[in-house]
Each structure stands twice: as structure tokens, then as C-alpha cells.
Write a protein that holds these residues in place. Structure first.
Motif, PDB file in Angstrom:
ATOM      1  N   SER A  20       9.259  -3.556  -3.316  1.00 37.83           N
ATOM      2  CA  SER A  20       8.484  -4.208  -2.271  1.00 37.83           C
ATOM      3  C   SER A  20       9.293  -4.553  -1.029  1.00 37.83           C
ATOM      4  O   SER A  20       8.726  -4.877   0.011  1.00 37.83           O
ATOM      5  N   ALA A  25       5.615   2.311   5.710  1.00 35.78           N
ATOM      6  CA  ALA A  25       4.230   2.319   5.262  1.00 35.78           C
ATOM      7  C   ALA A  25       4.045   3.348   4.158  1.00 35.78           C
ATOM      8  O   ALA A  25       4.656   4.415   4.174  1.00 35.78           O
ATOM      9  N   GLU A  29       0.186   7.252  -3.268  1.00 31.33           N
ATOM     10  CA  GLU A  29      -0.022   6.261  -4.313  1.00 31.33           C
ATOM     11  C   GLU A  29      -0.220   6.927  -5.668  1.00 31.33           C
ATOM     12  O   GLU A  29      -0.919   7.948  -5.772  1.00 31.33           O
ATOM     13  N   GLU A  69      -5.518   6.100   8.335  1.00 28.42           N
ATOM     14  CA  GLU A  69      -5.419   4.718   7.876  1.00 28.42           C
ATOM     15  C   GLU A  69      -6.565   4.334   6.950  1.00 28.42           C
ATOM     16  O   GLU A  69      -6.410   3.479   6.082  1.00 28.42           O
ATOM     17  N   SER A 114      -6.868  -2.032   6.386  1.00 27.68           N
ATOM     18  CA  SER A 114      -5.867  -3.095   6.377  1.00 27.68           C
ATOM     19  C   SER A 114      -6.392  -4.278   5.577  1.00 27.68           C
ATOM     20  O   SER A 114      -7.564  -4.337   5.200  1.00 27.68           O
ATOM     21  N   TYR A 154      -3.752  -5.364  -2.768  1.00 25.57           N
ATOM     22  CA  TYR A 154      -2.315  -5.170  -2.581  1.00 25.57           C
ATOM     23  C   TYR A 154      -1.572  -6.497  -2.747  1.00 25.57           C
ATOM     24  O   TYR A 154      -1.792  -7.451  -2.008  1.00 25.57           O
ATOM     25  N   THR A 156       1.899  -6.510  -2.805  1.00 21.91           N
ATOM     26  CA  THR A 156       2.967  -6.281  -1.826  1.00 21.91           C
ATOM     27  C   THR A 156       2.639  -4.965  -1.131  1.00 21.91           C
ATOM     28  O   THR A 156       1.600  -4.353  -1.395  1.00 21.91           O
ATOM     29  N   LYS A 157       3.534  -4.470  -0.289  1.00 22.27           N
ATOM     30  CA  LYS A 157       3.305  -3.184   0.376  1.00 22.27           C
ATOM     31  C   LYS A 157       3.344  -2.017  -0.603  1.00 22.27           C
ATOM     32  O   LYS A 157       2.827  -0.945  -0.314  1.00 22.27           O
ATOM     33  N   HIS A 158       3.978  -2.229  -1.760  1.00 23.63           N
ATOM     34  CA  HIS A 158       4.210  -1.102  -2.662  1.00 23.63           C
ATOM     35  C   HIS A 158       3.668  -1.306  -4.069  1.00 23.63           C
ATOM     36  O   HIS A 158       3.919  -0.481  -4.940  1.00 23.63           O
TER      37      HIS A 158
END
Length: 207
Positions: A20, A25, A29, A69, A114, A154, A156-158
Motif C-alpha cells: 500500500s 495508480a 487487479e 478511469e 474514484s 478500497y 488502500t490504493k492496492h
């Protein structure tokens, strides 16, 4: 069984959180998931009765590639280990044989771009493979499609969680024979579409 599944997904969450700190970006996934799949009825023209698959757990994996996006291309695989039963006629409730039902699909998702919670709709097309476990019976592969929706959460970002629900329609083609061996077939099917419904929960690892 539940304990092993819990530890498996806990390990994936820990691995994802370890990534994370990266600032880039996510463009890709991987989402392993478990689910529950129900439905799937045949009309057997030989007996005049109906046959159905048991509602059981399922599992699989989704691979998603970002295109914009708000849109992703998706590869989807799932497997359900179930059993075909007679629902009507002389042998009501009688288990006939075990069957693995597998979906191999390509499609995409479209949704929120987002935020921590990102709802989406999904559509895919591909093949359904029904593999009977009775000795000598041949597997069946048919064209199928799916429609559904869900949300990504989400953490975290990852790393995140993904929930979705889908309808799968497998095209039988009106009438015909399935589950054959040496020219003899167990079921004479009548109907156009075999419908199943599935609900999935998975862990997102984003790269």
C-alpha cells in the motif's frame, strides 16, 4: 473448511496491505473470490420431469485491466461443484450424478472512477462447461453471457474488497441431448436458456 478459507483471505489482505505504500495508480487487479451459486433447471423430454442443479458454494478468480478511469476489461473464471437432481417425476429428489460447472468469460465493468466505495455494472460473454463426474459421460460446452453489478471497497490504493452478484444465461438452443456416452444420452433437454445466479465476495490486489 471455513477456517482454511478465512486464513487464505487473511493472508491475501496482509500481502496487499504490504504494497500500500506505493504511489502509482493501479492498472491491473487480481481478485480471488468465493461465492454461492443457485439455479439451473432442465426439462427432460424423455421423462416429462424436470432436473436441477443443487445450490452450492463456488469459487474463482477475476483479472481486470484498466481501460479508463471508469471502465475495466475483465477476465472471469468460476467453478461450482454441484449435483444434478430430479425435481419432478417418479424419482423426485434423487441425485443423478455430480457435475462441475465452469464459466470462462470475457467482458468488462463500468462504474465510479474514484472514492473508497465504487459501484459498477458488469457484463461478460464466453463459455459454460458442464463436466459430469459419472464415469464415461462427456462434458458439455455452451455459449453463455452474464449481467450483474456490485461494488469495490478500497482499503488502500492496492488492496480492497469486492462484492458482486450476477445472472448467467447458458444457451441450450431449444432442444437436444446432453451428458452422453457412446451415443446414448441421459438427458433430452427442452428449453432455450439455463439460468443461474451467483453472489461473490473477493479480495482485490491492485498493481
Amino acid at each position: 473448511m471455513l477456517s482454511r478459507v478465512f486464513h487464505f483471505f487473511a493472508g491475501i489482505l496482509i500481502a496487499g496491505m504490504a504494497m500500500s505504500s506505493a504511489a502509482v495508480a493501479a492498472e491491473f487487479e487480481i481478485t480471488p473470490f468465493i461465492g454461492y451459486t443457485g439455479g439451473g433447471d432442465f426439462n427432460d423430454t424423455q421423462t416429462g420431469g424436470s432436473l436441477s442443479f443443487d445450490d452450492t458454494s463456488s469459487y474463482g478468480i477475476m483479472l481486470d485491466f484498466k481501460q479508463a478511469e471508469d471502465s475495466w476489461i475483465e477476465l472471469y473464471f468460476s467453478r461450482q461443484q454441484t449435483r444434478l437432481r430430479a425435481d419432478q417425476g417418479l424419482f423426485v429428489g434423487t441425485p443423478l450424478f455430480d457435475v462441475d460447472i465452469e464459466y470462462y468469460h470475457l467482458g468488462g465493468t463500468y462504474g465510479a472512477a474514484s472514492g473508497m466505495v465504487r459501484p459498477f455494472v458488469v457484463g461478460t460473454v464466453g463459455a459454460t462447461r458442464m463436466d459430469p463426474k459419472e464415469a464415461g459421460l462427456q462434458s458439455e460446452t455452451k455459449f453463455s453471457l452474464s449481467l450483474g453489478g456490485g461494488a469495490r471497497f478500497y482499503l488502500t490504493k492496492h488492496v480492497g474488497l469486492r462484492l458482486d452478484a450476477r445472472w448467467f444465461g447458458t444457451f441450450i438452443g431449444g432442444s437436444g441431448s446432453v451428458f452422453c456416452s457412446g451415443g446414448a444420452c441421459l438427458v433430452e433437454v427442452q428449453g432455450d436458456v439455463l439460468s443461474q445466479f451467483t453472489a461473490n465476495a473477493g479480495v482485490i490486489l491492485a498493481f
